[in-house]
Write an enzyme that holds these catalytic residues in place. Sequence first.
Site, PDB file in Angstrom:
ATOM      1  CE1 TYR A  24      -4.092   1.977   0.422  1.00 10.12           C
ATOM      2  CE2 TYR A  24      -2.560   3.439   1.568  1.00 10.12           C
ATOM      3  CZ  TYR A  24      -3.783   3.232   0.945  1.00 10.12           C
ATOM      4  OH  TYR A  24      -4.674   4.259   0.834  1.00 10.12           O
ATOM      5  CG  PHE A  70      -7.710  17.356 -24.340  1.00  7.59           C
ATOM      6  CD1 PHE A  70      -7.869  16.834 -25.608  1.00  7.59           C
ATOM      7  CD2 PHE A  70      -8.000  16.542 -23.249  1.00  7.59           C
ATOM      8  CE1 PHE A  70      -8.310  15.531 -25.798  1.00  7.59           C
ATOM      9  CE2 PHE A  70      -8.428  15.240 -23.444  1.00  7.59           C
ATOM     10  CZ  PHE A  70      -8.575  14.731 -24.714  1.00  7.59           C
ATOM     11  CB  THR A  71     -12.531  17.073 -23.826  1.00  8.97           C
ATOM     12  OG1 THR A  71     -11.620  15.976 -23.744  1.00  8.97           O
ATOM     13  CG2 THR A  71     -12.964  17.284 -25.271  1.00  8.97           C
ATOM     14  CG  ASP A 128      -1.732  17.475 -21.847  1.00  7.81           C
ATOM     15  OD1 ASP A 128      -1.095  16.406 -21.740  1.00  7.81           O
ATOM     16  OD2 ASP A 128      -2.954  17.516 -22.046  1.00  7.81           O
ATOM     17  CE  LYS A 177      -4.403   9.921 -24.263  1.00  5.97           C
ATOM     18  NZ  LYS A 177      -5.220   9.962 -23.038  1.00  5.97           N
ATOM     19  NE  ARG A 203     -12.352  14.474 -29.696  1.00  4.27           N
ATOM     20  CZ  ARG A 203     -12.194  14.248 -28.385  1.00  4.27           C
ATOM     21  NH1 ARG A 203     -11.006  14.041 -27.875  1.00  4.27           N
ATOM     22  NH2 ARG A 203     -13.226  14.242 -27.578  1.00  4.27           N
ATOM     23  CG  PHE A 256     -16.817  13.977 -25.985  1.00  4.07           C
ATOM     24  CD1 PHE A 256     -16.568  15.072 -25.178  1.00  4.07           C
ATOM     25  CD2 PHE A 256     -15.961  12.879 -25.903  1.00  4.07           C
ATOM     26  CE1 PHE A 256     -15.482  15.078 -24.305  1.00  4.07           C
ATOM     27  CE2 PHE A 256     -14.880  12.876 -25.048  1.00  4.07           C
ATOM     28  CZ  PHE A 256     -14.646  13.977 -24.227  1.00  4.07           C
TER      29      PHE A 256
END
Length: 475
Positions: free
Chosen positions: A88, A140-141, A231, A274, A398, A465
């Site tokens: 943990y 970005f969303t 980002d 990613k 998009r 979306f």
Amino acid sequence: MKEHSFTSLHTMGQQQDRRSWAEPYKIKAVEPLHLTTREQRGKALAEAGYNTFLLPSRDVYIDLLTDSGTNAMSDRQWAGLMLGDEAYAGSENFYHLEETVRECYGYEYLVPTHQGRGAENILSSVLIKPGDHVPGNMYFTTTRFHQERNGATFHDVIVDEAHDTSSLFEFKGNVDLDKLQRLIDEVGADKIPYVCVAATVNMAGGQPISMANLRAVRELTARHGIPIYLDATRAMENALFISEREDGYLGKPIAEILKEFCSYTDGATMSGKKDPIVNIGGWLSTNDREVFEEARNLVVVYEGLHTYGGMAGRDMEAMAIGIREALNDDYMKSRVGQVRYLGLLLEQWDIPFVKPVGGHGIFLDARGFYPHLDQEQFPAQMLAAQLYLDSGIRSMERGIVSAGRDTVTGEHHHPKLELVRLTIPRRVYTQAHMDVVAESVKACFDQRASVPGLAMTYEPKYLRFFQARFEPLPT
Ligand code: PM9
């Protein structure tokens, strides 16, 4: 033997003597794909309310919804899972990940999160006060959502070329310094908690930002005491573009470029799903001790203890290994090279899409497919549906649906870009799959004239979306 060529789309076609290239890996395990009939797909689409997010993956043939968490891990990453220390507190794998991020990105402090939006939530909560303003190189969303939820107004300060699908500008992710300066003059530096810089810019079509531009943003913001948070989700892909296009960096290893790039920023949010070639995970990093202390306090509220933040020990291990694998230049050239291959196929049929080809996918221009549809008839949503109907290929809208509504007026945002993203997962599909995808896009293009628009029948309150539902308008 000639050097393998990974030149960009607009120079590639002119080369007579190009030699073929191949992925620097081979396949060890395979996963069967599901073929369906057009009739089955029509039924599945109606049940999913014409939203590709709502399709069960068993009904999908080639899944280009996203490159997020859909990557194929290497044998070393799978072996790394067995080294998972599921304590943990103080997992060995946390220290490995921390050391890897320090070495590869250069940030001092690391807070792991379950994925990118977990990091965005924490960073926004730590830095933003109601009434603040956050500039960014296109929204970005999830990123903008957390900024707005914490009381900030988002301002798009990307260069104009980013909004033009046909502009061949090579760094469409660049910040427009005049726009940024004007915002600082207008609202005051004390109302700007940070500048949010994305690399590469997802919503612009995976477009890179140049090193020179980021350095200039750094110089400008430093004069006003404003930090920059990156980002870093696809920053390694950005580094490849810099190594191919920017004077002073041509042919440099992407590992070196990444490190310098990050050095112009104060920290980063990261969707580990990613660039690092894993299926889950994320992190927030910073060089600011105070931000780190506050983020480490908050992570235990939303994510988990500060040494796992929502990830299993094995996931942190796989990510640490994946980060180093992704910094291999040959791998990165083949990753982006596969996207360019698909772009070349589409270009020969004059299919409208965002150029130059970006890092993680081809972004079809739905306005070019359906000029007869109004943006409020959701052309990109319909194009994604048509592509699925034609061949079982799943893509993502998009455009106006993703852009959501203005938090003050409640009106739809109307982005200039109305796109469908064919996102290429890392190390998953072959060039033969890309051939099939290209032919299906062509079939949809050939049948474009008779396609009706959509009406939205259900609209969720947040990030619509993902779960919105639609039905075709009468013809
Ligand atoms: N991107 C994508 O498909 C996943 C879902 S769509 C909302 O492109 C950037 C540049 C991203 C991103 C996710 C996130 C959020 C932050 N920044 O999905 O929470 O492309 O790990 O990351 C998606 P998480």
